[in-house]
Design a protein around this motif. Structure first.
Motif, short mmCIF file in Angstrom:
data_model
loop_
_atom_site.label_atom_id
_atom_site.label_comp_id
_atom_site.label_asym_id
_atom_site.label_seq_id
_atom_site.Cartn_x
_atom_site.Cartn_y
_atom_site.Cartn_z
N LEU A 40 -1.16 2.31 -3.47
CA LEU A 40 -1.04 3.86 -2.82
C LEU A 40 0.78 3.77 -2.00
CD1 LEU A 40 -4.77 3.20 -1.09
CD2 LEU A 40 -3.76 5.10 -2.95
N LEU A 41 0.61 2.75 -1.91
CA LEU A 41 1.88 2.08 -1.10
C LEU A 41 3.12 2.39 -2.16
CD1 LEU A 41 1.00 -1.36 0.70
CD2 LEU A 41 1.34 0.88 1.91
N ILE A 42 2.72 1.71 -3.21
CA ILE A 42 4.40 2.30 -4.40
C ILE A 42 4.53 4.15 -4.09
CG2 ILE A 42 4.76 2.07 -6.73
CD1 ILE A 42 3.91 0.03 -6.97
N ASP A 43 3.07 4.06 -4.42
CA ASP A 43 3.02 6.49 -4.28
C ASP A 43 3.96 6.45 -3.53
OD1 ASP A 43 1.48 6.25 -7.38
OD2 ASP A 43 -0.46 6.59 -6.06
N CYS A 44 3.30 6.81 -2.21
CA CYS A 44 3.58 6.59 -0.58
C CYS A 44 5.26 6.69 -0.57
CB CYS A 44 3.22 5.77 0.55
SG CYS A 44 2.92 6.33 2.05
N ALA A 45 5.83 5.49 -0.92
CA ALA A 45 7.68 5.31 -0.85
C ALA A 45 7.87 6.29 -2.16
CB ALA A 45 7.92 3.98 -1.48
N LYS A 46 7.69 6.51 -3.05
CA LYS A 46 7.94 7.19 -4.10
C LYS A 46 8.16 8.64 -3.76
CE LYS A 46 7.90 4.76 -8.52
NZ LYS A 46 6.83 4.46 -9.60
N GLN A 47 7.00 8.95 -2.64
CA GLN A 47 6.88 10.66 -2.17
C GLN A 47 7.56 10.74 -0.92
OE1 GLN A 47 2.71 12.26 -2.72
NE2 GLN A 47 3.49 13.13 -1.24
N ILE B 251 -5.01 -2.07 13.97
CA ILE B 251 -4.48 -0.87 13.42
C ILE B 251 -3.52 -0.42 13.99
CG2 ILE B 251 -5.38 1.43 12.23
CD1 ILE B 251 -6.90 -1.64 11.39
N ASP B 252 -3.23 0.26 15.10
CA ASP B 252 -1.92 1.15 15.74
C ASP B 252 -0.59 0.38 15.20
OD1 ASP B 252 -3.22 2.66 16.70
OD2 ASP B 252 -3.77 1.43 18.69
N LEU B 253 -1.20 -1.29 15.08
CA LEU B 253 0.61 -1.99 15.19
C LEU B 253 0.57 -2.05 13.36
CD1 LEU B 253 1.32 -4.27 16.21
CD2 LEU B 253 0.57 -5.37 15.44
N ILE B 254 -0.59 -2.21 12.45
CA ILE B 254 0.29 -1.53 10.93
C ILE B 254 -0.06 -0.86 10.94
CG2 ILE B 254 -1.37 -1.27 8.69
CD1 ILE B 254 -3.37 -3.50 10.16
N HIS B 255 -0.09 0.75 11.50
CA HIS B 255 0.17 2.02 11.30
C HIS B 255 1.80 2.37 11.60
CE1 HIS B 255 -1.00 6.28 11.99
NE2 HIS B 255 0.70 6.52 10.55
N PRO C 226 1.65 12.65 4.29
CA PRO C 226 1.17 12.31 5.50
C PRO C 226 -0.27 11.92 4.89
CG PRO C 226 1.79 14.73 5.11
CD PRO C 226 2.75 13.99 3.93
N GLU C 227 -0.69 12.30 3.59
CA GLU C 227 -1.97 11.80 3.30
C GLU C 227 -1.74 10.65 3.18
OE1 GLU C 227 -4.85 14.00 3.10
OE2 GLU C 227 -3.73 14.95 4.60
N LEU C 228 -0.73 10.07 2.35
CA LEU C 228 -0.89 8.76 1.25
C LEU C 228 -1.42 7.88 2.58
CD1 LEU C 228 0.49 8.63 -1.61
CD2 LEU C 228 -1.17 7.96 -1.72
N VAL C 229 -0.37 8.17 3.90
CA VAL C 229 -0.03 6.94 4.78
C VAL C 229 -1.50 7.02 5.84
CG1 VAL C 229 1.04 7.14 7.27
CG2 VAL C 229 2.07 7.74 5.33
N LYS C 230 -2.35 8.27 5.52
CA LYS C 230 -3.48 8.30 6.11
C LYS C 230 -4.24 7.23 5.31
CE LYS C 230 -6.63 12.13 7.74
NZ LYS C 230 -6.93 12.98 7.68
N THR C 231 -4.52 7.42 3.97
CA THR C 231 -5.13 7.12 3.15
C THR C 231 -4.81 5.39 3.06
OG1 THR C 231 -4.87 9.21 1.75
CG2 THR C 231 -5.58 6.34 0.46
N ILE C 232 -3.83 4.83 3.59
CA ILE C 232 -3.40 3.75 3.44
C ILE C 232 -4.15 3.42 4.57
CG2 ILE C 232 -1.26 1.70 3.49
CD1 ILE C 232 -0.23 4.01 1.67
N VAL C 233 -3.17 3.67 5.36
CA VAL C 233 -3.88 3.38 6.98
C VAL C 233 -5.63 2.85 7.66
CG1 VAL C 233 -3.54 3.30 9.98
CG2 VAL C 233 -1.77 3.71 8.93
N GLY C 234 -6.52 3.67 6.26
CA GLY C 234 -7.90 4.11 6.54
C GLY C 234 -8.24 2.74 6.24
#
Lengths: 453, 453
Positions: A51-58, A90-94, A66-74
């Motif tokens: 997910l992180l690799i996809d997010c970075a590429k996007q 979780i706030d820290l991670i976000h 935004p969707e990927l960030v939400k999924t990852i933090v989720g």
């Protein structure tokens, strides 16, 4: 002191994290915990790293995801909620993730590396928070603060020697160290990741640096099996094997443990214990420098497909100084690595992984070999499987080759090539891919089934 | 038209020359005769070629060698006397030798080459004289007049392509052509010899140039044997084998026919018939491009000792692009040729003929491999024998490997290494020299004795 590493599937849910906690807390010697990023919760799930690799590429393309960030933090939030952790972690991670995503993008490889590594980094913070929540003294330790320094090649970091002395100082740390796997920092302070599944490597480096007595690697199987369960059902577990045996098996498809990860443990002669997070009572498999041979000459049988062969013949090739070297130079010019070079008198066969080649490369190479080396014949064959029969005890065992080749012959498997160097820790057979499973089953039958009865 | 070549032992005495005459005359297709220098008359005798080399060296040192000249000319004179030939041919040989010995000495290698080659050249004159004396039309033909042109490397001449067209013109020659083996002329008109036993090469070149239907090679054995008679008594004779099988066998010690000599015949697909001057009724052995397989997968078993192995291991060697090429480069820098490179995952073994190495070379190479390639281990082992099991039919025969390795195992032979490329014309086993004969006998028993019963 023991270093304990947990893989992604051991950290995918709150329930898994609780198992991890129980395992660590049950042995006061388990003082350093190396964690992967959360892995798959079920077969169809996606790993956080992916997910992180996809997010970075996007982000590189569009500056947002935004969707990927939400999924990852989720994913982290689900675990935290399941475990009843307060939301501040979780706030820290976000915020950490958003900060990284807004970071320097000039070198896309390094940018992706930094995002990828956050999977492990943030998971270490989460795990440390959970351990503390359960009343244990546990501290997240950053590889930067600990001095885990590496070379600058993104996705292929190599540890720098001074790291070991730096890490030794962590022995002074009170409580349980929770350390993110998969990455280190280069001299410029940038995050650089190891090759894929590199958390195993971090654990091994840490075990070496801390001079641990044992490196425990928790995964989701009870043991290393003597043969792939996808080919032989209910195969024999391996109790003990040497670093070299492990390396030979992992070369041909045994993926339980990252082969680069063996080096730091091997150099410091620290045993590696492979265990199951979901069944910690199971004995597991121990990788050691030397072992007693108790159970026949062969410890495991591995196989891997996707190889091709380049057959080259030239009358009196054998007399030509430099022929082999020039062939290898031609391959090297195209960046190709080869696996083996079985040879006749005036012919050599070069075995390569065929995913390195396409039709254009094949034609170019065949043409160069024909023209520059004046070869009589150059033939490329595809879809070859290599089968490794591995065991240190083969060295002193007259007749292992005979048993292996007889078993293959009785199973009507045609041996395309054989390669056995004077080390004799392994024997390699090349067969057509269509006969791979048949061959592995015949060898397993010969070396294991008979022993077990 | 057939080209017939006679070896030194077939031309050592008058009685032998009479056999040669009868053989040639019995078949009108035998139109071109290639001769060696007179060979040994008995086991303790010295070949004329060796006498000539000694003579040339003594001349280079002292400008004279009267005893050797007398001995050499005496050898021809003895044959002539035995056959009742007039003395003028011996006077011719004597003056030719003295003329050559007084020749240009600036380049000692070329000087020695010219003297050496006179053994064949003068013998061709003698043989032609004898054939005429017996009433046949026979003509000595000089390689210079015939246009057999070669490269300029003394003792390792390579035929130049235009020679074949030149030699084709010899078809116009009336009567029997008597042609000296072993040498040609370079572009400057100097004598240059082929490698040792090179008369076989001359015969093959002549057969190719003349477009002969057959190249008959007369020697002193009834046939090529399937295994060395010094290891197995009364071994099976080989009736027919392919050029490739012959090449593989001659590599590992079958010395009936010079391996370079196969090339010109092979290129023109001219069969080579090996026969016995002393028993011309024996069928002999035929070397062909393709043969029917009638008698099991293996045609012959050869072995050769005097090999050593350099074992190199390095953890994750397999991942390093260029490792093998760099090892071969180090060997090449010392002018070493290697034979085979069996390999494991992170180790390679290089098999070489050990007469190329001395302790200083070994140490230098081991040091360079360790230091330049950062190898974990470099070990050199001596006294290895290579055993070749040869047969084109092995290619389609599941189970040959199993039979071979089982036979070795039952004979308690430890296989140090195995090498079998995808050509599968041969299988190579490396064993300790002390076990060489034992191994060959066991393989012969497996593949031949059972068939014969």
């Amino acid at each position: 002191m023991k270093v304990v590493k947990f893989g992604g599937s051991s950290l995918a849910t709150g329930a898994q994290l609780e198992k991890v906690f129980q395992i660590v807390i049950s042995d006061p010697e388990r003082r350093a915990v190396v964690v992967s990023a959360p892995g798959k919760r079920h077969a169809q799930d996606t790993k956080v790293t992916d997910l992180l690799i996809d997010c970075a590429k996007q982000y590189l393309l569009s500056g947002e995801a935004p969707e990927l960030v939400k999924t990852i933090v989720g994913r982290y939030a689900d675990i935290a909620a399941e475990l009843g952790l307060p939301e501040d972690v979780i706030d820290l991670i976000h915020s950490d993730l958003l900060h990284l995503l807004e970071g320097e993008k000039q070198d896309p490889d390094r940018y992706i590396d930094a995002i990828k590594a956050s999977g492990e980094d943030n998971n270490a913070k989460l795990v440390a928070a959970y351990f503390r929540h359960r009343g244990a003294e546990a501290h997240y330790v950053s590889p930067k603060d600990a001095g885990l320094f590496v070379t600058s090649e993104p996705g292929n970091a190599q540890v720098l020697p001074e790291s070991y002395d730096n890490l030794f100082r962590l022995r002074q740390q009170e409580g349980i160290i929770v350390f993110p796997g998969f990455f280190g920092f280069n001299q410029e302070g940038e995050v650089i990741t190891f090759s894929r599944s590199g958390s195993d490597i971090t654990g091994s480096i840490l075990a070496n640096g801390l001079k641990a007595e044992l490196y425990e690697n928790f995964t989701d199987v009870d043991a290393v099996y003597s043969v792939s369960p996808s080919i032989v059902s209910d195969p024999k577990e391996i109790r003990e094997l040497t670093y070299r045996e492990m390396r030979e098996l992992s070369y041909a498809g045994f993926s339980v443990f990252h082969d680069e990860a063996l080096i730091p443990a091997f150099r410091a002669r620290i045993p590696v214990q492979i265990k199951n997070t979901n069944n910690p009572a199971a004995e597991g498999t121990r990788v050691v420098a030397e072992r007693d041979n108790t159970n026949g000459p062969v410890v495991g049988i591995a196989s891997d497909s996707g190889f091709c062969s380049i057959y080259i013949s030239k009358y009196l090739m054998n007399r030509e100084i430099g022929f082999g070297r020039r062939v290898l130079q031609i391959l090297e010019d195209d960046g190709l690595t080869y696996e083996h070079i079985p040879s006749g008198i005036d012919d050599i066969t070069i075995i390569l992984r065929q995913d390195q080649m396409d039709e254009a490369i094949e034609q170019r190479i065949a043409k160069r070999i024909k023209e520059e080396l004046d070869a009589d014949e150059v033939t490329i064959e595809h879809n070859i499987a290599l089968i490794m029969v591995v065991g240190e005890a083969m060295r002193h065992n007259v007749g292992t080759t005979a048993r292996a080749s007889k078993a293959l012959s009785e199973a009507h498997v045609n041996i395309e090539m054989i390669n056995q160097g004077s080390s004799e820790v392994s024997m390699m057979f090349g067969v057509k891919e269509a006969q791979e499973k048949q061959a592995v089953r015949a060898l397993y039958q010969e070396f294991f089934a008979k022993v077990l009865v």
